[in-house]
Design a protein around this motif. Structure first.
Motif, PDB file in Angstrom:
ATOM      1  N   PHE A 308       5.561   5.195   2.325  1.00  0.00           N
ATOM      2  CA  PHE A 308       5.463   5.084   3.789  1.00  0.00           C
ATOM      3  C   PHE A 308       5.151   3.658   4.258  1.00  0.00           C
ATOM      4  O   PHE A 308       4.671   3.467   5.372  1.00  0.00           O
ATOM      5  CB  PHE A 308       4.421   6.056   4.349  1.00  0.00           C
ATOM      6  CG  PHE A 308       4.719   7.496   4.056  1.00  0.00           C
ATOM      7  CD1 PHE A 308       5.742   8.159   4.709  1.00  0.00           C
ATOM      8  CD2 PHE A 308       3.988   8.190   3.099  1.00  0.00           C
ATOM      9  CE1 PHE A 308       6.025   9.486   4.425  1.00  0.00           C
ATOM     10  CE2 PHE A 308       4.267   9.517   2.812  1.00  0.00           C
ATOM     11  CZ  PHE A 308       5.289  10.160   3.477  1.00  0.00           C
ATOM     12  N   GLU A 309       5.453   2.675   3.429  1.00  0.00           N
ATOM     13  CA  GLU A 309       5.218   1.281   3.809  1.00  0.00           C
ATOM     14  C   GLU A 309       6.460   0.702   4.483  1.00  0.00           C
ATOM     15  O   GLU A 309       7.581   1.141   4.241  1.00  0.00           O
ATOM     16  CB  GLU A 309       4.865   0.444   2.576  1.00  0.00           C
ATOM     17  CG  GLU A 309       3.595   0.881   1.863  1.00  0.00           C
ATOM     18  CD  GLU A 309       2.341   0.617   2.665  1.00  0.00           C
ATOM     19  OE1 GLU A 309       2.393  -0.241   3.595  1.00  0.00           O
ATOM     20  OE2 GLU A 309       1.310   1.263   2.399  1.00  0.00           O
ATOM     21  N   ARG A 310       6.233  -0.315   5.320  1.00  0.00           N
ATOM     22  CA  ARG A 310       7.351  -0.989   5.980  1.00  0.00           C
ATOM     23  C   ARG A 310       8.103  -1.902   5.013  1.00  0.00           C
ATOM     24  O   ARG A 310       9.318  -2.065   5.105  1.00  0.00           O
ATOM     25  CB  ARG A 310       6.838  -1.806   7.168  1.00  0.00           C
ATOM     26  CG  ARG A 310       6.269  -0.958   8.299  1.00  0.00           C
ATOM     27  CD  ARG A 310       5.738  -1.822   9.432  1.00  0.00           C
ATOM     28  NE  ARG A 310       5.147  -1.021  10.493  1.00  0.00           N
ATOM     29  CZ  ARG A 310       5.802  -0.516  11.525  1.00  0.00           C
ATOM     30  NH1 ARG A 310       7.095  -0.734  11.641  1.00  0.00           N
ATOM     31  NH2 ARG A 310       5.182   0.202  12.448  1.00  0.00           N
ATOM     32  N   VAL A 311       7.365  -2.517   4.088  1.00  0.00           N
ATOM     33  CA  VAL A 311       7.923  -3.398   3.072  1.00  0.00           C
ATOM     34  C   VAL A 311       7.492  -2.876   1.719  1.00  0.00           C
ATOM     35  O   VAL A 311       6.341  -2.437   1.552  1.00  0.00           O
ATOM     36  CB  VAL A 311       7.436  -4.854   3.273  1.00  0.00           C
ATOM     37  CG1 VAL A 311       7.985  -5.762   2.182  1.00  0.00           C
ATOM     38  CG2 VAL A 311       7.833  -5.375   4.647  1.00  0.00           C
ATOM     39  N   CYS A 312       8.394  -2.879   0.735  1.00  0.00           N
ATOM     40  CA  CYS A 312       8.077  -2.366  -0.595  1.00  0.00           C
ATOM     41  C   CYS A 312       6.851  -3.076  -1.158  1.00  0.00           C
ATOM     42  O   CYS A 312       6.874  -4.292  -1.373  1.00  0.00           O
ATOM     43  CB  CYS A 312       9.268  -2.561  -1.525  1.00  0.00           C
ATOM     44  SG  CYS A 312       8.953  -2.045  -3.240  1.00  0.00           S
ATOM     45  N   PRO A 313       5.748  -2.359  -1.434  1.00  0.00           N
ATOM     46  CA  PRO A 313       4.537  -3.013  -1.944  1.00  0.00           C
ATOM     47  C   PRO A 313       4.698  -3.540  -3.364  1.00  0.00           C
ATOM     48  O   PRO A 313       3.918  -4.392  -3.801  1.00  0.00           O
ATOM     49  CB  PRO A 313       3.480  -1.899  -1.873  1.00  0.00           C
ATOM     50  CG  PRO A 313       4.256  -0.626  -1.898  1.00  0.00           C
ATOM     51  CD  PRO A 313       5.562  -0.920  -1.209  1.00  0.00           C
ATOM     52  N   LEU A 314       5.706  -3.063  -4.087  1.00  0.00           N
ATOM     53  CA  LEU A 314       5.941  -3.525  -5.457  1.00  0.00           C
ATOM     54  C   LEU A 314       7.018  -4.598  -5.522  1.00  0.00           C
ATOM     55  O   LEU A 314       7.258  -5.178  -6.580  1.00  0.00           O
ATOM     56  CB  LEU A 314       6.326  -2.332  -6.346  1.00  0.00           C
ATOM     57  CG  LEU A 314       5.286  -1.191  -6.415  1.00  0.00           C
ATOM     58  CD1 LEU A 314       5.812  -0.045  -7.282  1.00  0.00           C
ATOM     59  CD2 LEU A 314       3.958  -1.704  -6.954  1.00  0.00           C
ATOM     60  N   GLY A 315       7.694  -4.812  -4.411  1.00  0.00           N
ATOM     61  CA  GLY A 315       8.657  -5.899  -4.322  1.00  0.00           C
ATOM     62  C   GLY A 315      10.028  -5.631  -4.907  1.00  0.00           C
ATOM     63  O   GLY A 315      10.884  -6.514  -4.877  1.00  0.00           O
TER      64      GLY A 315
END
Length: 341
Positions: A308-315
């Motif tokens: 549910f993040e706007r940007v991938c937290p793992l990149g």
């Protein structure tokens, strides 16, 4: 007659899902009148829902508490004879207006210290009411009443008489070729957007098989649709930022198939009874699925999703990058030739 004021959601997709509530209210109370108060940008949706008698544009800026303004606006509605208010948002500010309007029954879920403002407070069991649409419908039923065996599906009524004029306006030639609609944007963020080059590959496959391809989206999506145009030698009809919501709905009604990220336009496509391929990344199709029984959902369900993040937290954005274009193209019957208009 029960006269109901619904405090509608701000998101396009949620407003589409709210039609399931409106339809269920009409099933349970055929003579009821349903008015909906909502942000101005959602009103074209309400205009295409026959269950709604009146759409009331809320003049407040998005995110502003504006207690005084909401109180005064509610007082203006106090003489309209509403017997119940149903609040589809869980914010404190959304509860001020129905309270100020002195509506006898004010129904909503527990949230943001709304005691007193809401007098028909419902606990929200997220484990039981997993889907947004289920939560909306539950608020329209008596407390502790079960959900209906099957939910009524949203069904927007496009303005077909407006379609020819829109096609002329956007220089779209009449054709017997089927139309593929692509909705490559996502207001929430890049973690919900399938890669632009993947959309372009699907577009090229359709174009090379005689289809038209129309690109839908807001002005914010124009950089994405422009890239798709570059990858397809400008062969698509780029409508991003060139249509108001109501116009986009009418144009989408001419599509045979629509491919979309999890976005408001995805729910619009489902409510227009289109063949739909919905692509999910950071969000959860179990929470906000397209309300269409034949919709194809592409979702990998990786261990890191839904985040549910706007940007991938793992990149890495693997939840979207590992859905190849070939997998989506396989759902298309590219030899199909169906006249659309």
């Amino acid at each position: 007659m029960n006269k109901i004021l619904v405090m509608g959601p701000s998101w396009v997709g949620d407003m589409v899902l709210a039609q399931s509530l409106f339809k269920q209210l009409k099933i349970d109370q055929p003579d009821c009148q349903i008015d909906v108060a909502a942000p101005t940008w959602t009103l074209p949706l309400l205009e295409r829902m026959p269950e709604v008698s009146r759409a009331i544009a809320l003049p407040f800026k998005h995110g502003d508490l504006a207690i005084g303004e909401r109180y005064r606006f509610g007082k203006q509605l106090a003489t309209d004879g509403y017997t119940q208010a149903i609040l589809l948002t869980n914010s404190l500010k959304s509860a001020i207006l129905p309270w100020a309007a002195n509506i006898p029954i004010r129904t909503g879920f527990k949230g943001e210290m709304r005691y007193g403002l809401i007098n028909d407070m419902r606990p929200l069991d997220k484990a039981f009411l997993k889907k947004t649409v289920e939560r909306f419908v539950a608020l329209g039923r008596a407390k502790d009443a079960p959900l209906p065996h099957s939910l009524s599906l949203p069904a927007l009524q496009a303005d077909r008489t407006n379609l020819s004029g829109l096609m002329q306006q956007h220089s779209i030639a009449l054709s017997d070729s089927p139309v593929l609609g692509l909705c490559p944007g996502a207001e929430y963020g890049e973690a919900k957007r399938w890669p632009v080059e993947y959309y372009a590959e699907v577009a090229n496959a359709a174009l090379n098989n005689g289809w038209q391809v129309w690109l839908f989206g807001s002005d914010k999506d124009r950089p994405v649709t422009s890239q798709i145009q570059q990858h397809t030698q400008q062969r698509c009809v780029d409508l991003a930022g060139k249509t108001r919501l109501g116009e986009a709905i009418d144009l989408m009604s001419a599509c045979h198939t629509i491919i979309s990220n999890d976005s408001g336009l995805m729910h619009v496509a489902a409510a227009l009874d289109k063949q739909l391929i919905a692509i999910y990344g950071s969000s959860d199709p179990g929470h906000t699925p397209p309300m269409h029984p034949q919709a194809v959902i592409e979702y990998l369900g990786l261990s890191c999703s839904p985040c549910f993040e706007r940007v991938c937290p793992l990149g890495h954005l693997n939840c979207l990058k590992h859905i190849p274009p070939s997998r989506v193209i396989a759902h298309l019957s590219l030899s199909t030739q169906i006249p659309q208009v």
